[in-house]
Design a protein around this motif. Structure first.
Motif, mmCIF file in Angstrom:
data_model
loop_
_atom_site.group_PDB
_atom_site.id
_atom_site.type_symbol
_atom_site.label_atom_id
_atom_site.label_comp_id
_atom_site.label_asym_id
_atom_site.label_seq_id
_atom_site.Cartn_x
_atom_site.Cartn_y
_atom_site.Cartn_z
ATOM 1 N N GLY A 12 0.783 -1.232 0.000
ATOM 2 C CA GLY A 12 0.000 0.000 0.000
ATOM 3 C C GLY A 12 0.806 1.267 0.000
ATOM 4 O O GLY A 12 0.298 2.334 0.347
ATOM 5 N N GLY A 13 2.061 1.200 -0.401
ATOM 6 C CA GLY A 13 2.928 2.374 -0.379
ATOM 7 C C GLY A 13 2.668 3.349 -1.508
ATOM 8 O O GLY A 13 1.787 3.164 -2.347
ATOM 9 N N VAL A 14 3.466 4.398 -1.543
ATOM 10 C CA VAL A 14 3.322 5.457 -2.539
ATOM 11 C C VAL A 14 3.494 4.920 -3.955
ATOM 12 O O VAL A 14 2.784 5.325 -4.876
ATOM 13 N N GLY A 15 4.400 3.988 -4.155
ATOM 14 C CA GLY A 15 4.609 3.420 -5.476
ATOM 15 C C GLY A 15 3.381 2.699 -5.996
ATOM 16 O O GLY A 15 3.110 2.683 -7.198
ATOM 17 N N VAL A 16 2.597 2.137 -5.076
ATOM 18 C CA VAL A 16 1.384 1.421 -5.469
ATOM 19 C C VAL A 16 0.331 2.410 -5.965
ATOM 20 O O VAL A 16 -0.324 2.171 -6.977
ATOM 21 N N SER A 129 8.523 0.002 8.776
ATOM 22 C CA SER A 129 7.559 0.121 7.676
ATOM 23 C C SER A 129 8.134 0.904 6.507
ATOM 24 O O SER A 129 7.661 0.772 5.378
ATOM 25 N N GLY A 130 9.177 1.698 6.747
ATOM 26 C CA GLY A 130 9.778 2.490 5.675
ATOM 27 C C GLY A 130 10.470 1.632 4.628
ATOM 28 O O GLY A 130 10.418 1.937 3.432
ATOM 29 N N ALA A 131 11.100 0.551 5.046
ATOM 30 C CA ALA A 131 11.810 -0.312 4.095
ATOM 31 C C ALA A 131 10.861 -0.915 3.056
ATOM 32 O O ALA A 131 11.115 -0.809 1.860
ATOM 33 N N PRO A 132 9.731 -1.512 3.469
ATOM 34 C CA PRO A 132 8.810 -2.042 2.458
ATOM 35 C C PRO A 132 8.212 -0.947 1.571
ATOM 36 O O PRO A 132 7.983 -1.161 0.387
ATOM 37 N N ILE A 133 7.956 0.219 2.152
ATOM 38 C CA ILE A 133 7.383 1.318 1.363
ATOM 39 C C ILE A 133 8.360 1.762 0.284
ATOM 40 O O ILE A 133 7.959 2.096 -0.833
ATOM 41 N N LEU A 135 10.786 -0.224 -0.960
ATOM 42 C CA LEU A 135 11.090 -1.363 -1.817
ATOM 43 C C LEU A 135 10.061 -1.555 -2.932
ATOM 44 O O LEU A 135 10.421 -1.892 -4.060
ATOM 45 N N ALA A 136 8.793 -1.300 -2.635
ATOM 46 C CA ALA A 136 7.732 -1.516 -3.632
ATOM 47 C C ALA A 136 7.953 -0.726 -4.920
ATOM 48 O O ALA A 136 7.857 -1.301 -6.010
ATOM 49 N N PRO A 137 8.261 0.584 -4.865
ATOM 50 C CA PRO A 137 8.464 1.313 -6.121
ATOM 51 C C PRO A 137 9.636 0.799 -6.948
ATOM 52 O O PRO A 137 9.686 1.007 -8.159
#
Length: 193
Positions: A12-16, A129-133, A135-137
């Motif tokens: 659900g991060g910014v890249g998504v 939680s910052g690492a997955p956010i 990583l997604a983009p």
């Protein structure tokens, strides 16, 4: 709870959000005004998720996390269906539950941790939680180039489903009763529960 929500932070991060906006425009051929409207409705849903959690006198964090995990995972898989309407409805549901999950996580930090450790705990949770956010983009474009746009939705759905596995694994060891009262330091140790 934080470990269980990490896959949802990835999904659900910014890249998504950027990918979903691009998907509406590129895959569905939606005009810019339609994309803007869909994003605005998703933002209203996100606001509603936050307000709902904040307005409740008693929140059940475990139930909110379980609901968020189920809805977010299901929404990502359903977005792959060949329907613009389903896609937009799932996008709204996804961001509503993401916001509810984020709000309840923040509420737990403030309400249930001793005041002297709130800053450290918040920093640790943001780091986790910052690492997955971030990583997604980086992974979304790789998956999109290799297997296509719809595969990205499946990839994100599988990632979000990991939170369901974690939730099932940890559910018996955690109850909402554990969080009814704020924790207090034990033997002078502010990190002890």
């Amino acid at each position: 709870m934080q470990l269980t929500s990490l896959p949802l932070h990835f999904a659900g991060g910014v890249g998504v959000l950027a990918f979903l906006v691009w998907y509406l425009r590129d895959h569905w051929g939606m005009p810019a005004t339609g994309v803007s409207t869909a994003q605005a409705v998703a933002n209203v849903g996100a606001l509603a998720g936050s307000v709902y959690i904040a307005a409740r006198a008693r929140t059940r964090p475990r139930a909110v996390l379980a609901g968020s995990a189920v809805v977010m995972t299901g929404a990502l898989f359903a977005m792959a269906l060949p329907s613009t309407g389903i896609f937009v409805a799932c996008m709204v549901a996804f961001f509503t539950m993401r916001s509810a999950m984020t709000t309840v996580t923040g509420m737990i930090i403030i309400k249930y941790l001793p005041a002297e450790v709130v800053g450290r705990a918040e920093g640790l949770f943001n780091l986790m939680s910052g690492a997955p956010i971030l990583l997604a983009p980086l992974l979304i474009p790789l998956v999109q180039r290799s297997w296509g746009s719809t595969a990205v939705l499946m990839f994100l759905g599988v990632a979000a489903a990991i939170s369901l596995i974690c939730l099932i694994r940890f559910w018996p060891h955690w109850s909402d009763a554990d969080t009814n009262e704020p924790t207090s330091p034990v033997n002078g140790d502010p990190l002890a529960k």
